[in-house]
Every structure is written in C-alpha cells, then in structure tokens.
Design a protein around this motif. Structure first.
Motif, PDB file in Angstrom:
ATOM      1  N   UNK A 200      41.716 -46.917  45.790  1.00  9.21           N
ATOM      2  CA  UNK A 200      42.080 -45.924  44.898  1.00  9.21           C
ATOM      3  C   UNK A 200      41.740 -46.461  43.414  1.00  9.21           C
ATOM      4  N   UNK A 201      41.121 -47.410  43.137  1.00 10.70           N
ATOM      5  CA  UNK A 201      40.626 -48.036  41.886  1.00 10.70           C
ATOM      6  C   UNK A 201      39.388 -47.385  41.447  1.00 10.70           C
ATOM      7  N   UNK A 202      38.361 -47.668  42.328  1.00 11.98           N
ATOM      8  CA  UNK A 202      37.041 -47.579  42.337  1.00 11.98           C
ATOM      9  C   UNK A 202      36.627 -46.050  43.168  1.00 11.98           C
ATOM     10  N   UNK A 203      35.901 -45.126  42.477  1.00  6.54           N
ATOM     11  CA  UNK A 203      35.521 -44.071  43.403  1.00  6.54           C
ATOM     12  C   UNK A 203      33.854 -43.913  43.283  1.00  6.54           C
ATOM     13  N   UNK A 204      33.451 -43.432  44.429  1.00 11.87           N
ATOM     14  CA  UNK A 204      31.977 -42.901  44.291  1.00 11.87           C
ATOM     15  C   UNK A 204      31.753 -41.547  45.118  1.00 11.87           C
ATOM     16  N   UNK A 205      30.985 -40.625  44.759  1.00 12.45           N
ATOM     17  CA  UNK A 205      30.485 -39.415  45.284  1.00 12.45           C
ATOM     18  C   UNK A 205      29.649 -39.577  46.425  1.00 12.45           C
ATOM     19  N   UNK A 206      29.173 -40.746  46.868  1.00 15.52           N
ATOM     20  CA  UNK A 206      28.387 -41.114  47.934  1.00 15.52           C
ATOM     21  C   UNK A 206      28.829 -41.884  48.835  1.00 15.52           C
ATOM     22  N   UNK A 207      28.797 -41.464  50.150  1.00 10.51           N
ATOM     23  CA  UNK A 207      29.244 -42.614  51.131  1.00 10.51           C
ATOM     24  C   UNK A 207      28.485 -43.785  51.334  1.00 10.51           C
ATOM     25  N   UNK A 208      29.095 -44.845  51.742  1.00 14.92           N
ATOM     26  CA  UNK A 208      28.486 -46.110  51.880  1.00 14.92           C
ATOM     27  C   UNK A 208      27.172 -46.105  52.518  1.00 14.92           C
ATOM     28  N   UNK A 209      26.939 -45.719  53.809  1.00 14.29           N
ATOM     29  CA  UNK A 209      25.582 -45.593  54.522  1.00 14.29           C
ATOM     30  C   UNK A 209      24.618 -45.022  53.637  1.00 14.29           C
ATOM     31  N   UNK A 210      24.904 -43.906  53.194  1.00 11.24           N
ATOM     32  CA  UNK A 210      23.979 -43.015  52.339  1.00 11.24           C
ATOM     33  C   UNK A 210      23.381 -43.876  51.058  1.00 11.24           C
ATOM     34  N   UNK A 211      24.600 -44.401  50.463  1.00 10.48           N
ATOM     35  CA  UNK A 211      24.342 -45.099  49.128  1.00 10.48           C
ATOM     36  C   UNK A 211      23.318 -46.198  49.425  1.00 10.48           C
ATOM     37  N   UNK A 212      23.672 -47.162  50.328  1.00 10.23           N
ATOM     38  CA  UNK A 212      23.009 -48.384  50.749  1.00 10.23           C
ATOM     39  C   UNK A 212      21.556 -47.761  51.158  1.00 10.23           C
ATOM     40  N   UNK A 213      21.466 -46.585  51.786  1.00 15.12           N
ATOM     41  CA  UNK A 213      20.124 -46.420  52.394  1.00 15.12           C
ATOM     42  C   UNK A 213      19.107 -45.923  51.165  1.00 15.12           C
TER      43      UNK A 213
END
Length: 239
Positions: A200-213
């Motif tokens: 709950x402290x950090x948010x991203x609009x992109x899922x991890x696999x997509x972000x890394x890719x």
C-alpha cells in the motif's frame, strides 16, 4: 564492446564543470528536503514513500538521465568532434555501448545513491522504502540513459525534447491522463518498487511483468537504433 578511451572522453564531457554543477544540485536538494522532513515530521513511512516517489523518481532521475544521456554524445555531434572519433578503428556499436555504460553509471551514481541515502534519512528503510525506490532509480537510470542517448544521436535539440518528455509527459500528463502513465519509464520502474516496498505504500499503473518487459525492450531498441543512426552520421560526415 567497451572502449576505455571512448569512456574516458565521455566521462570528461559529461562531468565538465557546468554539467557537474547541475548534476550535484538535484541530489543535494533531495537530501536537504529529506533532512528537513525528518526533522519536522519524524519517521513516517508514507511521507517517505511520497517524497521519494514524487521528487526522486518523478523528477530527479529523469532530469539527471537527460543530462547524462544527451551529454554523452550530443556535444560531440554539435561541435563536429564526433567525426574525429568515427574516423578511428572503433566499431560504431562499441562507441554507442561505451557511451551508454558511462551515461548509466553517472545517472545511477547521481540518482540511486542519493535516493537510498534520503530513504535512510526519512525512515531508516522502514517497510523497505529506501531499497524499493533505489531499485526503481537503478532500472530507470538504464532506460532513461538509453532513451536520451538516442535523442542525443538523432536531434540537436535533445535536451529540450528530453526535458519535455521528463517534465511534461511523465510529470504533467502522467498525473492527469491514466493512459499516459502506461507509457512512462517512471511507472515501469515503480512496478518493481511496488513489489519490494511495504503493501500500500507504493503504487504503479503497470504490472510487474509488463513493466520489466517494457524497460528491457526500450533499452535494447533505443541502443540499437542509436548505433544505426551513428553509422549513418559517419557516412554523412565523410560526404
């Protein structure tokens, strides 16, 4: 793939007096703000996350990336000295890769290290906030360096374009338009920070696999295309 002579010349160009002064300003400001917030507000995990996300990742890292990435090759193209370098028996891919390594190293040093120290000042790495944002700064440094090195190769207005991307697209449009956040190095790097930091402290609009890719694809494509443009630049210089 790495040429020490090219690296030395690149370090000298990026870390010249004027650029070095600018590179030190943002990290110093981050540490000053972190110390002031800790002094007045005490330890607060959410405040620490908000400050590191809002200033370090959203502002400091891309701006330093602009300075290091464009400065690694832009000045040489502007003053024509790149033609001398291209006349040497060094592969164009080696020149680009070496300059990318230098840009990444400088961006990481002036962004990830201050981010980690600021995190320790703010809350002593509670909820892994300092580590999470440091990792985000590290991976963002790689992508930004590749992108802005490419800009420095293809345009004489690379700094202006880079600033527009960093300040207008990622910061302004990214805060107003949900779709813009998906096409943002900041959000891609935050997908890693979100996984590492407290819930709950950090948010991203992109899922991890997509972000890394996307981080990998953008870095590889930008580096490859910069090499192709440098090869064309060589032919233009010879003509």
């Amino acid at each position: 793939m790495y040429n020490p002579t090219v690296a030395r010349l690149t370090y000298r160009a990026v870390l010249g007096k004027r650029r070095a002064a600018i590179l030190f300003v943002l990290p110093a400001l981050l540490l000053l703000i972190a110390a002031a917030v800790r002094s007045f507000n005490g330890v607060d995990d959410q405040v620490a996350a908000d400050l590191l996300g809002g200033f370090a990742i959203a502002t400091m890292v891309p701006l330093i990336g602009v300075i290091a990435g464009t400065g690694a090759i832009g000045p040489e193209i502007d003053d024509g000295s790149i033609v001398y370098l291209l006349s040497k028996p060094v592969k164009r891919s080696t020149i680009i890769f070496t300059k990318l390594i230098v840009a990444i190293a400088i961006t990481m040093a002036f962004s990830a290290i201050p981010t980690f120290i600021a995190g320790l000042i703010l809350n002593g790495n509670g909820q892994q906030v300092a580590i999470a944002y440091t990792v985000a700064a590290l991976v963002a440094s790689i992508a930004y360096s590749a992108l802005f090195l490419l800009l420095g190769t293809v345009s004489r207005h690379a700094v202006v374009i880079g600033l527009i991307y960093a300040l207008v697209w990622e910061t302004l449009f990214g805060s107003l338009v949900a779709g813009a956040r998906t096409l943002s190095v900041q959000q891609w790097s935050l997908s890693l920070a979100e996984r590492i930091g407290g819930e709950g402290l950090i948010g991203s609009d992109v899922d991890l696999p997509l972000g890394v890719g996307l981080l990998v694809v953008v870095t590889v494509v930008a580096t490859w295309y910069a090499g192709q443009k440098l090869r064309v630049l060589k032919l233009a210089g010879e003509e």
